[in-house]
Write an enzyme that holds these catalytic residues in place. Structure first.
Site, PDB file in Angstrom:
ATOM      1  NE  ARG A  15      -5.026  -1.907  11.293  1.00 16.32           N
ATOM      2  CZ  ARG A  15      -5.138  -2.297  10.035  1.00 16.32           C
ATOM      3  NH1 ARG A  15      -4.741  -1.524   9.044  1.00 16.32           N
ATOM      4  NH2 ARG A  15      -5.689  -3.469   9.746  1.00 16.32           N
ATOM      5  CG  ASP A  16      -8.436  -1.845   7.948  1.00 17.13           C
ATOM      6  OD1 ASP A  16      -8.449  -0.943   7.105  1.00 17.13           O
ATOM      7  OD2 ASP A  16      -8.297  -3.048   7.646  1.00 17.13           O
ATOM      8  CG  HIS A 211      -8.717  -8.117   7.308  1.00 19.86           C
ATOM      9  ND1 HIS A 211      -8.396  -7.436   8.468  1.00 19.86           N
ATOM     10  CD2 HIS A 211      -8.700  -7.182   6.330  1.00 19.86           C
ATOM     11  CE1 HIS A 211      -8.184  -6.158   8.208  1.00 19.86           C
ATOM     12  NE2 HIS A 211      -8.364  -5.979   6.906  1.00 19.86           N
ATOM     13  CG  HIS A 213     -11.047  -4.189   3.232  1.00 18.62           C
ATOM     14  ND1 HIS A 213     -11.066  -2.932   3.784  1.00 18.62           N
ATOM     15  CD2 HIS A 213     -10.012  -4.833   3.806  1.00 18.62           C
ATOM     16  CE1 HIS A 213     -10.064  -2.816   4.652  1.00 18.62           C
ATOM     17  NE2 HIS A 213      -9.406  -3.958   4.693  1.00 18.62           N
ATOM     18  CB  CYS A 244      -5.247  -0.308   2.755  1.00 19.05           C
ATOM     19  SG  CYS A 244      -3.443  -0.263   2.758  1.00 19.05           S
ATOM     20  CG  ASN A 253     -12.001  -4.034   7.666  1.00 17.43           C
ATOM     21  OD1 ASN A 253     -11.434  -2.976   7.880  1.00 17.43           O
ATOM     22  ND2 ASN A 253     -11.357  -5.146   7.413  1.00 17.43           N
TER      23      ASN A 253
HETATM   24  P1  HMG Z   1      10.710   2.277   5.164  1.00 15.85           P
HETATM   25  O1  HMG Z   1      10.678   3.623   4.517  1.00 15.85           O
HETATM   26  O2  HMG Z   1      11.053   1.126   4.308  1.00 15.85           O
HETATM   27  O3  HMG Z   1      11.639   2.243   6.424  1.00 15.85           O
HETATM   28  O4  HMG Z   1       9.334   2.048   5.886  1.00 15.85           O
HETATM   29  P2  HMG Z   1      13.025   2.833   6.697  1.00 15.85           P
HETATM   30  O5  HMG Z   1      13.625   1.882   7.659  1.00 15.85           O
HETATM   31  O6  HMG Z   1      13.770   3.147   5.413  1.00 15.85           O
HETATM   32  O7  HMG Z   1      12.687   4.225   7.463  1.00 15.85           O
HETATM   33  C1  HMG Z   1      12.170   5.368   6.803  1.00 15.85           C
HETATM   34  C2  HMG Z   1      11.690   6.351   7.841  1.00 15.85           C
HETATM   35  O8  HMG Z   1      10.569   5.798   8.547  1.00 15.85           O
HETATM   36  C3  HMG Z   1      12.730   6.675   8.903  1.00 15.85           C
HETATM   37  O9  HMG Z   1      12.458   7.987   9.361  1.00 15.85           O
HETATM   38  C4  HMG Z   1      12.377   5.700  10.013  1.00 15.85           C
HETATM   39  O10 HMG Z   1      12.815   6.135  11.267  1.00 15.85           O
HETATM   40  C5  HMG Z   1      10.869   5.698   9.928  1.00 15.85           C
HETATM   41  P3  HMG Z   1      13.314   9.274   8.845  1.00 15.85           P
HETATM   42  O11 HMG Z   1      14.730   8.906   9.166  1.00 15.85           O
HETATM   43  O12 HMG Z   1      13.062   9.354   7.359  1.00 15.85           O
HETATM   44  O13 HMG Z   1      12.760  10.404   9.640  1.00 15.85           O
HETATM   45  N1  HMG Z   1      10.265   4.473  10.419  1.00 15.85           N
HETATM   46  C6  HMG Z   1       9.338   4.405  11.386  1.00 15.85           C
HETATM   47  N2  HMG Z   1       8.765   5.359  12.147  1.00 15.85           N
HETATM   48  C7  HMG Z   1       7.866   4.960  13.063  1.00 15.85           C
HETATM   49  N3  HMG Z   1       7.506   3.661  13.244  1.00 15.85           N
HETATM   50  C8  HMG Z   1       8.059   2.695  12.507  1.00 15.85           C
HETATM   51  C9  HMG Z   1       9.023   3.054  11.541  1.00 15.85           C
HETATM   52  N4  HMG Z   1       9.745   2.354  10.655  1.00 15.85           N
HETATM   53  C10 HMG Z   1      10.504   3.212   9.986  1.00 15.85           C
HETATM   54  N5  HMG Z   1       7.705   1.423  12.697  1.00 15.85           N
HETATM   55  C11 HMG Z   1       7.461   1.000   6.915  1.00 15.85           C
HETATM   56  C12 HMG Z   1       8.811   0.789   6.256  1.00 15.85           C
HETATM   57  C13 HMG Z   1       6.719  -0.328   6.965  1.00 15.85           C
HETATM   58  C14 HMG Z   1       7.659   1.512   8.313  1.00 15.85           C
HETATM   59  C15 HMG Z   1       6.680   2.022   6.083  1.00 15.85           C
HETATM   60  O14 HMG Z   1       6.625   1.555   4.772  1.00 15.85           O
HETATM   61  C16 HMG Z   1       5.298   2.278   6.593  1.00 15.85           C
HETATM   62  O15 HMG Z   1       5.098   2.840   7.642  1.00 15.85           O
HETATM   63  N6  HMG Z   1       4.273   1.869   5.800  1.00 15.85           N
HETATM   64  C17 HMG Z   1       2.891   2.056   6.174  1.00 15.85           C
HETATM   65  C18 HMG Z   1       2.237   0.721   6.169  1.00 15.85           C
HETATM   66  C19 HMG Z   1       0.808   0.820   6.699  1.00 15.85           C
HETATM   67  O16 HMG Z   1       0.598   1.223   7.827  1.00 15.85           O
HETATM   68  N7  HMG Z   1      -0.157   0.404   5.863  1.00 15.85           N
HETATM   69  C20 HMG Z   1      -1.521   0.330   6.287  1.00 15.85           C
HETATM   70  C21 HMG Z   1      -1.742  -0.793   7.248  1.00 15.85           C
HETATM   71  S1  HMG Z   1      -1.739  -2.406   6.464  1.00 15.85           S
HETATM   72  C22 HMG Z   1      -3.386  -2.644   6.006  1.00 15.85           C
HETATM   73  O17 HMG Z   1      -4.208  -1.763   6.129  1.00 15.85           O
HETATM   74  C23 HMG Z   1      -3.757  -4.008   5.507  1.00 15.85           C
HETATM   75  C24 HMG Z   1      -4.520  -4.850   6.543  1.00 15.85           C
HETATM   76  O18 HMG Z   1      -5.667  -4.185   7.018  1.00 15.85           O
HETATM   77  C25 HMG Z   1      -4.928  -6.171   5.901  1.00 15.85           C
HETATM   78  C26 HMG Z   1      -5.625  -5.933   4.557  1.00 15.85           C
HETATM   79  O19 HMG Z   1      -6.743  -5.379   4.532  1.00 15.85           O
HETATM   80  O20 HMG Z   1      -5.007  -6.310   3.559  1.00 15.85           O
HETATM   81  C27 HMG Z   1      -3.620  -5.189   7.741  1.00 15.85           C
HETATM   82 MG    MG Z   2      -7.575  -4.085   6.001  1.00 21.61          MG
END
Ligand code: HMG
Ligand code: MG
Length: 306
Positions: A15-16, A211, A213, A244, A253
């Protein structure tokens, strides 16, 4: 020093790691990585995320990957679900394909919360609350990630009080475990200890993880510093994959191989076969056309080559 006798590692590489790759990685390769990780003895694997495919196209094959895994008894499979739409997609197929654990991911920095999940910290908690409730009603364990727990690419240094606030809010909505995440790898041992202490104000030592990086090469030191506090659960990435998309310049990581080498050297059990883990990391690195980003892997592969 009183170190834990056993440590649980969650490999978050599928995933990450793979969310951040420029080149598309076929679902069958992701599944191949998960199989190799479980065969190496990993007891939990963070497989994919149910997020918007427009935001993170690399995870668009989430359902295909979850359905393609030959599950191994005793192994837990986790996925990221930031909102109800993601959670509903994760539990849409038959029960045998559900995740064992979901992750809601918030941040200690307002700016990072906006960039990563398009809402404020307060709004993120409102979005997570029904996800947590639904997951627990389905018998699915809920983990929370607190990103940018020591530093933020937009706001700079983050005070431990910010971590404490998010930990408190997550606890209030029923999140069962929190991971303290150094998203951009800027933390150093004492700062990471302060961030962990902040999370521990609301969570038991058995319900927190690290966690880290490795952007600045501090992740092993940060792991050791929190092991000294009794933390025994960590997210790590085979071959040091990761990053990310909303934290530019942040690298992967800490490599699972490097952490396993360190822990085994300290007499701490992980249940992981380092040789098989190195094969798993090499498998995905070969596919990506580069060498594993792990010093222990490089050393052992060089030794094997004679
Ligand atoms: P949004 O734009 O605020 O949501 O997204 P929305 O409700 O306004 O919807 C916008 C569009 O997204 C719509 O589609 C929804 O249907 C769709 P459209 O009508 O435009 O075609 N949508 C989705 N589609 C599939 N699955 C969903 C979903 N939700 C809405 N769940 C949202 C909010 C969080 C979904 C968006 O901002 C997003 O996907 N962000 C990506 C976040 C991400 O994956 N980041 C990387 C992972 S986190 C990370 O790496 C950190 C971590 O490792 C810890 C660390 O290291 O810090 C965990
Ligand atoms: Mg991470």
């Amino acid at each position: 020093m009183n170190y834990p006798a056993k440590v649980k590692l969650v490999d978050v590489g599928p995933r990450d790691g793979l969310q951040n790759e420029k080149q598309p990685v076929p679902a069958e390769v992701k599944i191949g990585l998960v199989h190799r990780l479980q065969d190496a003895g990993l007891k939990e694997i963070e497989v994919t995320s149910f997020v918007s495919p427009k935001w993170v196209p690399q995870m668009a094959d989430n359902a295909e990957v979850m359905a393609g895994i030959q599950r191994k008894p005793g192994v837990r499979y986790s996925v990221l679900t930031p909102n109800m739409k993601g959670f509903e997609a994760a539990v849409a197929p038959a029960r045998e394909f559900w995740p064992d654990e979901i992750v809601v991911f918030g941040a200690a920095s307002e700016a990072f919360s906006q960039k990563n999940i398009n809402c404020s910290i307060a709004e993120s908690i409102e979005r997570f609350a029904p996800v947590v409730e639904a997951a627990r009603a389905h018998g699915i364990y809920v983990r929370g990630a607190i990103s940018t727990a020591v530093g933020c690419p937009y706001e700079g240094e983050i005070a431990p009080g910010r971590v404490e606030l998010v930990a408190r809010l997550m606890k209030q909505i029923g999140v069962q475990h929190v991971g303290v995440a150094d998203t951009i790898g800027v933390g150093t041992p004492l700062k990471v200890q302060r961030a962990m202490e902040a999370a521990l104000k609301h969570y038991d030592i058995n319900d927190v993880s690290g966690h880290f990086h490795d952007t600045y090469g501090q992740a092993l030191g940060n792991t050791l510093a929190t092991l000294e506090m009794g933390v025994w659960q960590y997210d790590t990435s085979a071959a040091g994959l990761g990053g990310c998309p909303y934290a530019k310049g942040a690298t992967g990581n800490v490599a699972t191989e490097d952490v396993v080498y360190m822990l085994h050297g300290m007499g701490i059990e992980t249940g992981i076969d380092l040789d098989r883990l190195i094969d798993a990391g090499k498998y995905i690195s070969d596919h990506l056309g580069r060498k594993p980003n792990s010093r222990a892997s490089t050393a052992i592969l060089n030794k094997r080559a004679g």
